[in-house]
Design a protein around this motif. Structure first.
Motif, short mmCIF file in Angstrom:
data_model
loop_
_atom_site.label_atom_id
_atom_site.label_comp_id
_atom_site.label_asym_id
_atom_site.label_seq_id
_atom_site.Cartn_x
_atom_site.Cartn_y
_atom_site.Cartn_z
N PRO A 44 35.49 -10.14 45.25
CA PRO A 44 35.10 -11.48 44.77
C PRO A 44 35.89 -11.94 43.56
O PRO A 44 36.15 -13.13 43.40
CB PRO A 44 33.61 -11.30 44.43
CG PRO A 44 33.16 -10.16 45.28
CD PRO A 44 34.34 -9.23 45.31
N ASN A 83 32.80 -15.32 52.04
CA ASN A 83 32.72 -14.85 50.65
C ASN A 83 31.62 -13.82 50.47
O ASN A 83 31.78 -12.85 49.71
CB ASN A 83 32.51 -16.04 49.70
CG ASN A 83 33.79 -16.83 49.46
OD1 ASN A 83 34.81 -16.28 49.09
ND2 ASN A 83 33.74 -18.13 49.69
N LYS A 100 39.16 -15.60 46.47
CA LYS A 100 38.14 -16.62 46.67
C LYS A 100 38.54 -17.50 47.85
O LYS A 100 39.63 -18.08 47.87
CB LYS A 100 38.00 -17.48 45.41
CG LYS A 100 37.00 -18.61 45.54
CD LYS A 100 35.57 -18.09 45.67
CE LYS A 100 34.58 -19.26 45.68
NZ LYS A 100 33.19 -18.77 45.84
N ASP A 111 37.83 -20.90 49.86
CA ASP A 111 37.16 -22.19 49.67
C ASP A 111 37.50 -23.19 50.77
O ASP A 111 37.27 -24.40 50.62
CB ASP A 111 37.46 -22.77 48.30
CG ASP A 111 38.93 -23.11 48.09
OD1 ASP A 111 39.74 -22.90 49.02
OD2 ASP A 111 39.28 -23.58 46.99
N ASN A 141 42.52 -18.29 47.43
CA ASN A 141 43.14 -18.50 46.11
C ASN A 141 44.08 -19.71 46.14
O ASN A 141 45.17 -19.70 45.56
CB ASN A 141 43.89 -17.25 45.66
CG ASN A 141 42.96 -16.07 45.43
OD1 ASN A 141 41.74 -16.24 45.36
ND2 ASN A 141 43.51 -14.88 45.34
#
Length: 230
Positions: A174, A150, A178, A180, A204
């Motif tokens: 950004p 990121n 995203k 994660d 995402n």
């Protein structure tokens, strides 16, 4: 030049599991005709194998539906490898993280269908032979890489790019993408001529196989080192 390099890396990685060569005209021989007949006679066996494969896929889908993260990641890896070996461009675009890489390279977004067509056009002059004996390692969770990826997306390297028309395009990675979740798996070709780690990123909310992002980070570091040495 930078964006072309990144997109080129996506295309080359998308065909990682195949041995590519130029297409030629029909070179069928009598022996190949016999091979075709033999293949037909093996239809019953192939049907049995297909049924077994369908059962395995059903079990995988069941695990995914239960929210098993590792099963989800493994299903994406399996789908990607199968798509590459079969040169199934639609599923290559589905399972590989091409949308992010294309945006990083051009400043534009593209649908899976558009990306699949780009792949098809890129490899129109090539044919592939699957490396069926390649070794694919099990995915290993790597949460320590999430922030690193990121941060890279938010770095100055991708604040803006120059498109093919020579125009400056502002990017906002950004805001649009995203990450994660990160898993890492190893790919080793038969004979070990190619050994590398690849990633599966949750971007995402969707798991996608990726290698271009880590490659871009590597190239970026190399360029920075070269600039500091000058």
């Amino acid at each position: 030049m930078r964006k072309k390099m990144i997109w080129a890396s996506v295309l080359s990685m998308a065909m990682l599991l195949t041995a590519c060569g130029e297409k030629t005209g029909d070179t069928s021989t009598p022996s190949e005709t016999k091979a075709t007949t033999a293949a037909t006679e093996a239809a019953t066996e192939a049907t049995t194998e297909a049924e077994t494969e369908a059962t395995t896929e059903a079990e995988t889908e069941a695990a995914v539906s239960e929210g098993d993260e590792v099963a989800q990641v493994q299903a994406v890896i399996d789908g990607y490898i199968k798509a590459v070996r079969e040169q199934d461009y639609a599923n290559m675009a589905k399972y590989y993280n091409m949308e992010l890489s294309y945006y990083m390279s051009t400043g534009e977004k593209a649908s899976e269908a558009e990306l699949a067509e780009m792949l098809k056009e890129e490899y129109a002059t090539h044919t592939g032979v699957a490396d069926e004996n390649a070794t694919i390692g099990a995915p290993v969770c790597a949460p320590e890489l999430i922030q690193e990826y990121n941060d890279f997306l938010a770095s100055d390297m991708f604040k803006e790019i120059t498109n093919d028309a020579g125009e400056t395009v502002q990017l906002n990675l950004p805001e649009n993408y995203k990450i994660d979740g990160v898993y890492v798996f190893n790919y080793s070709s038969a004979g070990g001529s190619i050994k590398m780690d690849m990633e599966v990123l949750r971007v995402n909310g969707e798991w996608k196989v990726d290698s271009a992002l880590s490659m871009a980070m590597m190239f970026s570091s190399m360029f920075e080192d070269m600039s500091e040495a000058e």
